[in-house]
Design an enzyme around this catalytic site. Sequence first.
Site, PDB file in Angstrom:
ATOM      1  N   ASP A 236      -6.273   8.254   3.038  1.00 25.84           N
ATOM      2  CA  ASP A 236      -5.931   7.027   3.775  1.00 25.84           C
ATOM      3  C   ASP A 236      -4.881   7.388   4.822  1.00 25.84           C
ATOM      4  OD1 ASP A 236      -5.502   4.179   4.440  1.00 25.84           O
ATOM      5  OD2 ASP A 236      -6.610   3.834   2.590  1.00 25.84           O
ATOM      6  N   HIS A 310      -8.706   4.184   8.582  1.00 22.22           N
ATOM      7  CA  HIS A 310      -7.809   4.644   7.510  1.00 22.22           C
ATOM      8  C   HIS A 310      -7.623   6.157   7.531  1.00 22.22           C
ATOM      9  CE1 HIS A 310      -7.225   0.834   5.307  1.00 22.22           C
ATOM     10  NE2 HIS A 310      -8.441   0.528   5.728  1.00 22.22           N
ATOM     11  N   GLU A 388     -12.479  -1.689   7.604  1.00 23.80           N
ATOM     12  CA  GLU A 388     -11.334  -2.026   8.447  1.00 23.80           C
ATOM     13  C   GLU A 388     -11.097  -1.038   9.589  1.00 23.80           C
ATOM     14  OE1 GLU A 388      -8.585  -4.382   5.228  1.00 23.80           O
ATOM     15  OE2 GLU A 388      -8.379  -2.223   5.265  1.00 23.80           O
ATOM     16  N   TYR A 479      -9.327  -7.811  -7.285  1.00 29.30           N
ATOM     17  CA  TYR A 479      -8.375  -6.947  -6.582  1.00 29.30           C
ATOM     18  C   TYR A 479      -7.085  -6.844  -7.401  1.00 29.30           C
ATOM     19  CZ  TYR A 479     -10.533  -5.094  -2.430  1.00 29.30           C
ATOM     20  OH  TYR A 479     -11.298  -4.323  -1.592  1.00 29.30           O
ATOM     21  N   ASP A 481      -4.537  -5.090  -6.967  1.00 31.63           N
ATOM     22  CA  ASP A 481      -3.251  -4.950  -6.262  1.00 31.63           C
ATOM     23  C   ASP A 481      -2.609  -6.316  -6.019  1.00 31.63           C
ATOM     24  OD1 ASP A 481      -5.434  -5.433  -4.503  1.00 31.63           O
ATOM     25  OD2 ASP A 481      -4.242  -4.817  -2.769  1.00 31.63           O
TER      26      ASP A 481
END
Length: 670
Positions: A236, A310, A388, A479, A481
Amino acid sequence: MNKFLSFLCCLLVYNVAYSQQMGSKNDNLNEPLASHKSGKIVSLTDSNEILENRPPEFAIIPEPVSLLKTEGQFTLPENVVIMAQNSAELKPVLDYLQGKISIPTGHFVSIVGNSSATATIRLVLNPKENHVIGDEGYQLSVTPHLIIIKANKAAGLFYGVQTLLQLFPKEIESKEMMTDIAWKMPCVEITDYPRLGWRGLMFDVARHFFTKQEVKQYIDAMVRYKYNMLHLHLTDDEGWRLEIKGLPKLTEIGAWNVKKVGDFGTFSPPGPDEPRTYGGFYTQDDMKEIIAYAKDRFVNIMPEIDVPGHSLAVIASYPELSCTPGAETYRVRSGEKIMDWSKGAPPIALVDNTLCPANEKVYVFLDSVISQVAALFPFEYIHMGGDEAPINYWQKSDSVKALMAREGLKDMHQVQGYFEKRAQKIVESKGKKFMGWDEIMNSDMPASAAIMSWRGMSYGIAASRQKHEVVMSPQTNVYLDYMQSDVITEPKVYATLRLGKVYEFDPVPAAADAKYIKGAQGNLWTEQIYNIRQAEYMTWPRGYAIAEAVWSPREKKSWSNFIGKVEVQFGRMDIAETKYSPSIYDPIFKVSRSADKQLMIDLSTEIDGLDIYYSFDNSSPDRFYPKYTEKLTAPKDATQLKVITYRGKKVMGRMITMPMDELNKRAGRR
Ligand code: ACM
């Protein structure tokens, strides 16, 4: 008959009916295992247990397909004999079981081949395949003097062992010998097999590096709940974590940044004098060790190389792979702001963190990386990211414009599509299957590309209908996180996702073409997770809920049953020294304004049976303070509301201090 009793009778009848229904598909399954023909079924639990809020007698997570309690108890003898055929296939299961029993109990545990010796635990590979239980299912029979686990494959025996361990007292999870424990369990007949074949967790070891030992610790916890897939997010903007021979800068430069703590994404940009010594990477030998460790626990490791976005760690190492002049000045990200999300997706990049789709060197680079990744990881898929990717630098790039003209690409979706198709060809040229995040559906990918649906489930549903294999991992439900409790108690991240919402997750929605849904996974991104204890805290108990979504029959899921089991599992994790979040005991704050603009504070809890006590006078409430019964209005000059939950006389939740300013802000203008 009281209400509880009638409910329990229904449950018992349901269980028997359920196993009979299965038995109609395969008579074998309806039959108790050999030594058990006389096993009488007794009640699942008794009504007093529920009335007194005692933990459920069986707290197996994930919930098995069928469980029948029979008469009697098994007691572990001083000399435990595990009997099984002597084969390489069974060795990891036998070693695991031997260790799990001998360490906490201190009993002598021997392993013998099929012989005339008297066995305590027999592991049996079915001579004739039992089609209902498949490759990962098992049958477990516990009688007073003998335990038998039968399965078609070693994986099934391993899952049978996990269930067996959950039937023992929680002290079986101890890493050291425990004395004065009665190593007993109730007699049962269990038949069990998974709903889905892909039962995963994703661990982001790129945002923060986690050592080989920590990854093994993470695997140890996940296998208790019958997960079989660990997706490692290896690259990343914040780090490249895998040694690639011939590309040394990926780990000399790309694996290191400046240590910062606080609110990730808002850190001050690192200065030239701040040491870039935070991070790390796995050598290929380290990774082989992790893969072997996982394999012995029936876990596949799927590598992810996240491109073309990323990729700042790659660009910082090899700036020539960027389309953007001046990329030589780029550094591996240390949590400073590099994207502007204010206009939604795709984000506006403030530095170009993409690989250049118009640069042939990028495909040479990918070929080299993927050749080594394919050789290292036995798993059939390689995940190539695709999420993304910003386009604002591509839009400015002459080489991208030339690529568009040459290939007839109409927009940036098609530019990314061109990149993805070339990446897929490289992956397939190494004999592997290609998987990507759902953004790769923005262009017409071949059906052979598998999709991981994260922006909700709609992309996964659409992909399944187009005959792409799909793994569901929607941010709406899985998710890991995201915060589990109020932001006032948690490290701040993008959103909150409570256990109840995770438990609602059904990985095979009606609109999908079910035969293309391979399974599902929870994703643990680690921007705001700095250590393994916090990684565990974020994973559990939500990981229990995902385990039930992917393993247990949909009809067997029940929130109230699940919550009782969660509390039992907490006790087991305490002994195992695995961290979990106690947020189910925390109050939930909701605010509104009355007609006269007064702040109204609504408190609730995610689970039933808790009392909330509060104070506005800055002292710490206990159960002798006012108990919450209806919406609160705050005294005029109060600066904070303090709350705590109890179950009867026992403190359950954490003391939460909520500033009144924060509540007023949440309620909006006065
Ligand atoms: C993702 O969460 N960006 C896949």
